[in-house]
Write a protein that holds these residues in place. Structure first.
Motif, PDB file in Angstrom:
ATOM      1  N   ASP A 280       0.841  -1.178   0.000  1.00  0.00           N
ATOM      2  CA  ASP A 280       0.000   0.000   0.000  1.00  0.00           C
ATOM      3  C   ASP A 280       0.891   1.249   0.000  1.00  0.00           C
ATOM      4  N   ILE A 281       0.666   2.141  -0.934  1.00  0.00           N
ATOM      5  CA  ILE A 281       1.489   3.341  -1.077  1.00  0.00           C
ATOM      6  C   ILE A 281       1.306   4.294   0.097  1.00  0.00           C
ATOM      7  N   GLY A 282       0.121   4.353   0.670  1.00  0.00           N
ATOM      8  CA  GLY A 282      -0.126   5.231   1.817  1.00  0.00           C
ATOM      9  C   GLY A 282       0.699   4.841   3.027  1.00  0.00           C
ATOM     10  N   THR A 283       0.801   3.538   3.280  1.00  0.00           N
ATOM     11  CA  THR A 283       1.606   3.056   4.399  1.00  0.00           C
ATOM     12  C   THR A 283       3.078   3.338   4.160  1.00  0.00           C
ATOM     13  N   SER A 284       3.528   3.149   2.919  1.00  0.00           N
ATOM     14  CA  SER A 284       4.929   3.434   2.591  1.00  0.00           C
ATOM     15  C   SER A 284       5.247   4.910   2.778  1.00  0.00           C
ATOM     16  N   LEU A 285       4.345   5.770   2.338  1.00  0.00           N
ATOM     17  CA  LEU A 285       4.565   7.209   2.507  1.00  0.00           C
ATOM     18  C   LEU A 285       4.550   7.610   3.973  1.00  0.00           C
ATOM     19  N   PHE A 286       3.667   6.995   4.752  1.00  0.00           N
ATOM     20  CA  PHE A 286       3.645   7.289   6.181  1.00  0.00           C
ATOM     21  C   PHE A 286       4.986   6.922   6.813  1.00  0.00           C
ATOM     22  N   GLY A 287       5.529   5.772   6.455  1.00  0.00           N
ATOM     23  CA  GLY A 287       6.833   5.368   6.976  1.00  0.00           C
ATOM     24  C   GLY A 287       7.941   6.307   6.539  1.00  0.00           C
ATOM     25  N   LEU A 288       7.890   6.736   5.305  1.00  0.00           N
ATOM     26  CA  LEU A 288       8.875   7.668   4.777  1.00  0.00           C
ATOM     27  C   LEU A 288       8.791   9.021   5.477  1.00  0.00           C
ATOM     28  N   PHE A 289       7.584   9.502   5.690  1.00  0.00           N
ATOM     29  CA  PHE A 289       7.409  10.789   6.373  1.00  0.00           C
ATOM     30  C   PHE A 289       7.796  10.679   7.844  1.00  0.00           C
ATOM     31  N   GLY A 290       7.504   9.550   8.470  1.00  0.00           N
ATOM     32  CA  GLY A 290       7.926   9.335   9.856  1.00  0.00           C
ATOM     33  C   GLY A 290       9.439   9.310   9.982  1.00  0.00           C
ATOM     34  N   ALA A 291      10.099   8.664   9.018  1.00  0.00           N
ATOM     35  CA  ALA A 291      11.569   8.644   9.024  1.00  0.00           C
ATOM     36  C   ALA A 291      12.131  10.046   8.816  1.00  0.00           C
ATOM     37  N   ALA A 292      11.472  10.853   7.997  1.00  0.00           N
ATOM     38  CA  ALA A 292      11.933  12.227   7.785  1.00  0.00           C
ATOM     39  C   ALA A 292      11.820  13.041   9.070  1.00  0.00           C
ATOM     40  N   ALA A 293      10.730  12.874   9.811  1.00  0.00           N
ATOM     41  CA  ALA A 293      10.583  13.589  11.080  1.00  0.00           C
ATOM     42  C   ALA A 293      11.657  13.168  12.072  1.00  0.00           C
ATOM     43  N   VAL A 294      11.972  11.879  12.098  1.00  0.00           N
ATOM     44  CA  VAL A 294      13.025  11.386  12.991  1.00  0.00           C
ATOM     45  C   VAL A 294      14.376  11.974  12.599  1.00  0.00           C
ATOM     46  N   MET A 295      14.675  12.011  11.297  1.00  0.00           N
ATOM     47  CA  MET A 295      15.963  12.566  10.862  1.00  0.00           C
ATOM     48  C   MET A 295      16.073  14.053  11.163  1.00  0.00           C
ATOM     49  N   ILE A 296      14.971  14.762  11.054  1.00  0.00           N
ATOM     50  CA  ILE A 296      14.987  16.191  11.381  1.00  0.00           C
ATOM     51  C   ILE A 296      15.298  16.387  12.856  1.00  0.00           C
ATOM     52  N   SER A 297      14.670  15.604  13.708  1.00  0.00           N
ATOM     53  CA  SER A 297      14.920  15.753  15.143  1.00  0.00           C
ATOM     54  C   SER A 297      16.315  15.258  15.523  1.00  0.00           C
TER      55      SER A 297
ATOM     56  N   GLU B 225       9.638   8.469  19.092  1.00  0.00           N
ATOM     57  CA  GLU B 225       9.138   9.527  18.214  1.00  0.00           C
ATOM     58  C   GLU B 225       8.107   9.049  17.206  1.00  0.00           C
ATOM     59  N   VAL B 226       8.285   7.867  16.660  1.00  0.00           N
ATOM     60  CA  VAL B 226       7.398   7.403  15.587  1.00  0.00           C
ATOM     61  C   VAL B 226       5.936   7.284  16.038  1.00  0.00           C
ATOM     62  N   PRO B 227       5.636   6.665  17.192  1.00  0.00           N
ATOM     63  CA  PRO B 227       4.222   6.642  17.603  1.00  0.00           C
ATOM     64  C   PRO B 227       3.663   8.038  17.906  1.00  0.00           C
ATOM     65  N   ILE B 228       4.492   8.908  18.481  1.00  0.00           N
ATOM     66  CA  ILE B 228       4.035  10.265  18.756  1.00  0.00           C
ATOM     67  C   ILE B 228       3.786  11.004  17.444  1.00  0.00           C
ATOM     68  N   PHE B 229       4.643  10.756  16.436  1.00  0.00           N
ATOM     69  CA  PHE B 229       4.432  11.339  15.111  1.00  0.00           C
ATOM     70  C   PHE B 229       3.106  10.855  14.517  1.00  0.00           C
TER      71      PHE B 229
ATOM     72  N   GLU C 259       0.113  13.229  13.378  1.00  0.00           N
ATOM     73  CA  GLU C 259      -0.438  13.225  12.023  1.00  0.00           C
ATOM     74  C   GLU C 259      -1.947  12.969  12.049  1.00  0.00           C
ATOM     75  N   TRP C 260      -2.390  12.065  12.885  1.00  0.00           N
ATOM     76  CA  TRP C 260      -3.816  11.762  13.003  1.00  0.00           C
ATOM     77  C   TRP C 260      -4.585  12.996  13.481  1.00  0.00           C
ATOM     78  N   ILE C 261      -4.054  13.673  14.494  1.00  0.00           N
ATOM     79  CA  ILE C 261      -4.729  14.870  15.005  1.00  0.00           C
ATOM     80  C   ILE C 261      -4.780  15.953  13.930  1.00  0.00           C
ATOM     81  N   CYS C 262      -3.646  16.190  13.275  1.00  0.00           N
ATOM     82  CA  CYS C 262      -3.597  17.276  12.279  1.00  0.00           C
ATOM     83  C   CYS C 262      -4.491  16.999  11.081  1.00  0.00           C
ATOM     84  N   TYR C 263      -4.375  15.806  10.502  1.00  0.00           N
ATOM     85  CA  TYR C 263      -5.106  15.528   9.269  1.00  0.00           C
ATOM     86  C   TYR C 263      -6.555  15.124   9.507  1.00  0.00           C
TER      87      TYR C 263
END
Length: 134
Positions: free
Chosen positions: A1-18, A38-42, A46-50
């Motif tokens: 599923d592309i949505g799950t892959s993107l979520f993982g990619l975006f979560g990894a980006a947030a981790v790298m930024i921090s 960080e990943v579960p908090i992210f 994301e759930w709250i924001c979107y």
């Protein structure tokens, strides 16, 4: 599923930024613990924001970048030490390697970040991104 892959990619980006905020000040074990927390908090952020606030954030400036930055700042605050402990303010080789790996990871995955929001023009977004970073 592309949505799950993107979520993982975006979560990894947030981790790298921090990671950028604490790199050189913490051990590799502390970085691992930070990423695991960080990943579960992210995901909740994301759930709250979107879903709850219905934020429109195409480029991820709020959900990914601001979250990663503020999480990194919070970790710096929680992991602070006395100023006298940092008399030798040089980076270790482990941290230099981690910084290089993070940079390569971002460079390789940046086209997919841009293409994710491009809709039916994903191929064009990937080519343009490669030309821009090349």
């Amino acid at each position: 599923d592309i949505g799950t892959s993107l979520f993982g990619l975006f979560g990894a980006a947030a981790v790298m930024i921090s990671f950028g905020g604490v790199l050189g000040r913490v051990t590799i074990l502390q970085l691992l613990i930070m990423a695991i927390l960080e990943v579960p908090i992210f995901a909740v952020n994301e759930w709250i924001c979107y879903d709850k606030l219905e934020v429109i954030d195409v480029g991820g400036a709020i959900v990914i970048h601001m979250f990663g930055a503020y999480f990194g700042i919070a970790c710096c605050y929680m992991l602070r030490r006395g100023v006298s402990e940092f008399h030798d303010n040089t980076a270790s080789e482990d941290h230099n390697v981690l910084a290089m790996v993070g940079t390569l990871f971002l460079w390789i995955n940046w086209p997919s970040f841009n293409a994710a929001a491009a809709g039916d023009k994903q191929e064009l977004a990937i080519v343009n991104t490669f030309l821009a970073i090349g």
